[in-house]
Scaffold this motif. Structure first.
Motif, short mmCIF file in Angstrom:
data_model
loop_
_atom_site.label_atom_id
_atom_site.label_comp_id
_atom_site.label_asym_id
_atom_site.label_seq_id
_atom_site.Cartn_x
_atom_site.Cartn_y
_atom_site.Cartn_z
N CYS A 147 3.13 8.06 -14.10
CA CYS A 147 2.28 7.06 -13.47
C CYS A 147 1.76 7.66 -12.17
N PHE A 148 0.48 7.49 -11.92
CA PHE A 148 -0.14 8.10 -10.77
C PHE A 148 -1.07 7.10 -10.09
N ALA A 149 -0.73 6.75 -8.86
CA ALA A 149 -1.53 5.82 -8.09
C ALA A 149 -2.36 6.60 -7.07
N VAL A 150 -3.64 6.29 -6.99
CA VAL A 150 -4.55 7.02 -6.11
C VAL A 150 -5.32 6.02 -5.26
N LEU A 151 -5.31 6.23 -3.94
CA LEU A 151 -6.02 5.39 -2.98
C LEU A 151 -7.11 6.22 -2.32
N ASN A 152 -8.35 5.82 -2.49
CA ASN A 152 -9.49 6.52 -1.90
C ASN A 152 -9.46 6.34 -0.38
N THR A 153 -9.46 7.46 0.37
CA THR A 153 -9.50 7.39 1.83
C THR A 153 -10.80 7.96 2.39
N GLY A 154 -11.80 8.14 1.54
CA GLY A 154 -13.10 8.60 1.99
C GLY A 154 -13.09 10.02 2.50
N ARG A 155 -13.79 10.25 3.61
CA ARG A 155 -13.87 11.60 4.17
C ARG A 155 -12.65 11.94 5.01
N ASP A 156 -11.75 10.98 5.17
CA ASP A 156 -10.58 11.19 6.02
C ASP A 156 -9.42 11.78 5.23
N MET A 157 -8.93 12.93 5.69
CA MET A 157 -7.69 13.47 5.16
C MET A 157 -6.56 12.75 5.89
N VAL A 158 -5.90 11.83 5.20
CA VAL A 158 -4.85 11.03 5.83
C VAL A 158 -3.51 11.69 5.57
N PRO A 159 -2.88 12.29 6.58
CA PRO A 159 -1.56 12.88 6.37
C PRO A 159 -0.52 11.77 6.21
N SER A 160 0.25 11.85 5.15
CA SER A 160 1.22 10.79 4.87
C SER A 160 2.49 10.96 5.70
N THR A 213 5.90 1.67 -9.00
CA THR A 213 4.55 1.42 -8.48
C THR A 213 4.62 0.66 -7.17
N ARG A 214 5.55 -0.30 -7.08
CA ARG A 214 5.74 -1.05 -5.84
C ARG A 214 6.13 -0.10 -4.70
N ASP A 215 7.01 0.84 -4.97
CA ASP A 215 7.42 1.81 -3.96
C ASP A 215 6.21 2.61 -3.45
N LEU A 216 5.34 3.01 -4.40
CA LEU A 216 4.15 3.77 -4.02
C LEU A 216 3.19 2.93 -3.19
N LEU A 217 2.95 1.69 -3.64
CA LEU A 217 2.01 0.82 -2.94
C LEU A 217 2.50 0.53 -1.52
N ASP A 218 3.79 0.28 -1.37
CA ASP A 218 4.35 0.04 -0.03
C ASP A 218 4.12 1.25 0.88
N ALA A 219 4.36 2.44 0.34
CA ALA A 219 4.18 3.66 1.14
C ALA A 219 2.71 3.86 1.51
N MET A 220 1.81 3.59 0.56
CA MET A 220 0.38 3.74 0.83
C MET A 220 -0.08 2.77 1.91
N CYS A 221 0.42 1.55 1.84
CA CYS A 221 0.02 0.55 2.82
C CYS A 221 0.50 0.93 4.22
N ARG A 222 1.66 1.56 4.30
CA ARG A 222 2.13 2.01 5.62
C ARG A 222 1.27 3.14 6.15
N ASP A 223 0.84 4.04 5.26
CA ASP A 223 -0.02 5.14 5.69
C ASP A 223 -1.44 4.67 6.00
N TRP A 224 -1.94 3.73 5.20
CA TRP A 224 -3.33 3.26 5.30
C TRP A 224 -3.44 2.04 6.20
N LYS A 225 -2.26 1.55 6.63
CA LYS A 225 -2.17 0.41 7.56
C LYS A 225 -2.88 -0.84 7.01
N THR A 226 -2.43 -1.23 5.82
CA THR A 226 -2.92 -2.46 5.22
C THR A 226 -1.75 -3.17 4.57
N ARG A 227 -1.98 -4.33 3.97
CA ARG A 227 -0.93 -5.12 3.36
C ARG A 227 -1.10 -5.08 1.85
#
Length: 497
Positions: free
Chosen positions: A267-280, A386-400
Motif C-alpha cells: 500500500c502506498f499513500a502519496v500526498l502532492n506537495t507541489g514545488r515544495d520538497m517537504v523534508p519529513s 494507512t492511518r499511521d501514514l495519514l497521521d504522519a503526513m498531516c504532521r509533516d504537512w500541518k493539516t488535520r
C-alpha cells in the motif's frame, strides 16, 4: 491518428496490458501472473526473462481483446513496480542475475552499517529517502559485489543497470533506448531529487559506476519506438512513471494537498506537495511525484510493504479463503467482541517504523478465534497502517486527517467492507473512482497527452469521476480503543525501540 493508447502495467506479481480508447475507457485487457522466487528468508527475486515474456504475451492479448492492430496504437505508456533492480549485459541484453525485488531485505545489515557510519542524513538530504533495503541502491551494490566480475565490467561500461521500466524499454526498442524517468530514478537512493541528476557522491559511497546508469527523462517524453518485429508495427513509447506516481497521476492528484492511496501487493499513500520538497520529520519519504515539461512536482509518500499480499497469504498461505474476493465477506462475519490484530511484517515494517528485521505477528487470539476473525485482522491491518501514514503526513504537512479526502485504487478497493472500515478507522472520507485501473490510466495519460490525442492536464483532471464515497460511521470510542490496540500490537512486534 486514432486515440488508442496502450498501457503496460508491470507489477510485482502480475503484468497487465490495457488498451484505452479515445474516451479513456478500457477497450481490451491482457493479464498474466509470473513466478515469485524466494531463495532465502526475506529474499525475493524475479526472472527478468519471465517478466519480458509476460509483457509480450499481455500486449498481444490486449490488442486482440480490443480488436486492434499495433498500427492503430498512437503511443505506449509504461508503469512498473519500483525499486526492483535488473543488471544486464550491454551487448547481449542478457541479465547477469535474477532481478532483486523491492520487497527483498538482503541488504538490511549493509543499511545498518551505513547508518552506523552516520550516512543516513546524507542520503536523506539528497534523495528524500531513508537507508532501507527497500530502495534500489544497496540492492545494486549487492549485485556488483556478489556476481563475479560485475563491478569491474560495470566500470568498463559493459553492464547496464535499470529499474523494470528501463529494462523493458531496452528490450522493446532493441537496445536503442537506455532511459528511465524522473520518478523511477527518484527511488534508487542514488538520484539527487533537488538537482534532478545522478549523485556522484552517493555512487562513490555505494561503489556504483556511473557508466551503468540510464539517461533520466521527463515522465511524458520520447523514450524510443518499439521494434516492428515485436507487434507488427513500430509504436512510440511516450510515457513512463513508477506505479505509485502513475496512480497519483491517474487519480488526477495534480494540486498540492491532494492524496491517493493504492492497495496492491503493498500500500502506498502519496500526498502532492507541489514545488515544495517537504523534508519529513516523521520518517516518511520525500519523492518526485512527476516531472512534466522540465518542471518537478514533489510528494510525501508512505510505503506499506504488505496490503493485498496479506489477502494472498489468507488464500495461499493458510487457506482460510479460496478467492481473494471473499475476504471482505468473511471479515464481515467476525465476532465484534474479539480484538484480534495482525501486524503483517512478513518482509519487515515500512513507514513510519522502518524496521527491516521485524516479522509478522498476531495478537489477541482465543479459543474462539477462527477464519473470520483472522480475515478481519488482515484487512484491518491495511487500514491501521494507512492511518499511521495519514497521521504522519498531516504532521509533516500541518493539516488535520479529517480535512483530507483519500482517493483510493488497486485490487483491494473493490471490497465495500474494507473501504468502509478504512473510512471508519481514518475518520475521513474515502473516494473510490469509476475507473479502478488508475495506475495504468496514469501511464496512458502521460503517453496520450504527449502524443496529442488525449486531453491536457486540466481537462484530464475534470474527467475524473467518483463511483462511491465512504463516510466514517464508527463510534469514536470504538475507533480510539481499536487504534490503541493496534499501536500496542505494533510496539510488541518491532525489534527497535
Amino acid at each position: 491518428m486514432a486515440g488508442y493508447i496502450l498501457a503496460i502495467d508491470q507489477g510485482t506479481t502480475s503484468t497487465r496490458s490495457i488498451v484505452f480508447d479515445e474516451t479513456m475507457q478500457i477497450a481490451g485487457v491482457g493479464q498474466t501472473e509470473f513466478p515469485q522466487i524466494f531463495p532465502k528468508s526475506g529474499w525475493v527475486e524475479h526472472d527478468p526473462e519471465a517478466i519480458w515474456e509476460s509483457v509480450l504475451l499481455t500486449v498481444k492479448q490486449a490488442l486482440k481483446a480490443a480488436g486492434l492492430e499495433a498500427s492503430q496504437i498512437a503511443a505506449i505508456g509504461i508503469t512498473n513496480q519500483r525499486e526492483t533492480v535488473v543488471v544486464w549485459d550491454r551487448e547481449t541484453g542478457k541479465p547477469i542475475h535474477n532481478a532483486i525485488v523491492w520487497q527483498d531485505r538482503r541488504t538490511a545489515s549493509y543499511c545498518e552499517k551505513l547508518k552506523r557510519e552516520g550516512l543516513e542524513k546524507t542520503f536523506s538530504k539528497r534523495t528524500g529517502l531513508l537507508l532501507d533495503p527497500y530502495f534500489s541502491g544497496t540492492k545494486l551494490s549487492w549485485l556488483l559485489s556478489n556476481v563475479k566480475g560485475a563491478r569491474a565490467r560495470a566500470a568498463k561500461g559493459e553492464l547496464c543497470f535499470g529499474t523494470i521500466d528501463t529494462f523493458l524499454i531496452w528490450r522493446l526498442t532493441g537496445g536503442k533506448s537506455f532511459v528511465t524517468d524522473a520518478t523511477n530514478a527518484s527511488r534508487t537512493l542514488i538520484y539527487n531529487i533537488a538537482d534532478n541528476a545522478w549523485d556522484q557522491s552517493l555512487l562513490d559511497i555505494l561503489k556504483i559506476p556511473a557508466a551503468m546508469l540510464p539517461e533520466v527523462k521527463d515522465c511524458a517524453d520520447d523514450f524510443g519506438v518499439t521494434e516492428k518485429s515485436l507487434f507488427g508495427a513500430e509504436i512510440p513509447i511516450l510515457g513512463v512513471a513508477g506505479d505509485q506516481q502513475a496512480a497519483t497521476i491517474g487519480q488526477a492528484c495534480f494540486e498540492p494537498g491532494m492524496m491517493k492511496s493504492t492497495y496492491g501487493t503493498g500500500c502506498f499513500a502519496v500526498l502532492n506537495t507541489g514545488r515544495d520538497m517537504v523534508p519529513s520529520k516523521n520518517r516518511l519519504l520525500t519523492t518526485i511525484a512527476y516531472r512534466l515539461d522540465g518542471e518537478t512536482t514533489y510528494a510525501l509518500e508512505g510505503s506499506i510493504f504488505i496490503a493485498g499480499a496479506a489477502v494472498q497469504w489468507l488464500r495461499d498461505g493458510i487457506g482460510v479463503i479460496d478467492k481473494a474476493s471473499k475476504s471482505g465477506d468473511l471479515a464481515a462475519k467476525a465476532d465484534p467482541q474479539q480484538d484480534v490484530y495482525l501486524v503483517p511484517a512478513f518482509t519487515g515494517m515500512g513507514a513510519p517504523h522502518w524496521d527491516a528485521e521485524a516479522r509478522g505477528a498476531m495478537f489477541g487470539l482465543t479459543r474462539a478465534t477462527g477464519p473470520a476473525e483472522i480475515a478481519r485482522a488482515a484487512l484491518e491491518a491495511v487500514c491501521y497502517q494507512t492511518r499511521d501514514l495519514l497521521d504522519a503526513m498531516c504532521r509533516d504537512w500541518k493539516t488535520r486527517s479529517g480535512d483530507t479526502v483519500l482517493r483510493v485504487d488497486g485490487g483491494m478497493v473493490a471490497s465495500d467492507w474494507t473501504m468502509q472500515r478504512l473510512s471508519d478507522l481514518l475518520d475521513a472520507p474515502v473516494d473510490r473512482p469509476k475507473i479502478l485501473e488508475t495506475t495504468a490510466l496514469g501511464a496512458a495519460w502521460l503517453a496520450g497527452s504527449k502524443a496529442g490525442v488525449w486531453p491536457d492536464r486540466k481537462a484530464f483532471a475534470k474527467s475524473w469521476a467518483r463511483e462511491r464515497r465512504f463516510e466514517p460511521e464508527m463510534d469514536p470510542k470504538t475507533r480510539v480503543a481499536k487504534i490503541k490496540g493496534w499501536k500496542d500490537a505494533v510496539r510488541r512486534t518491532l525489534t527497535k525501540g
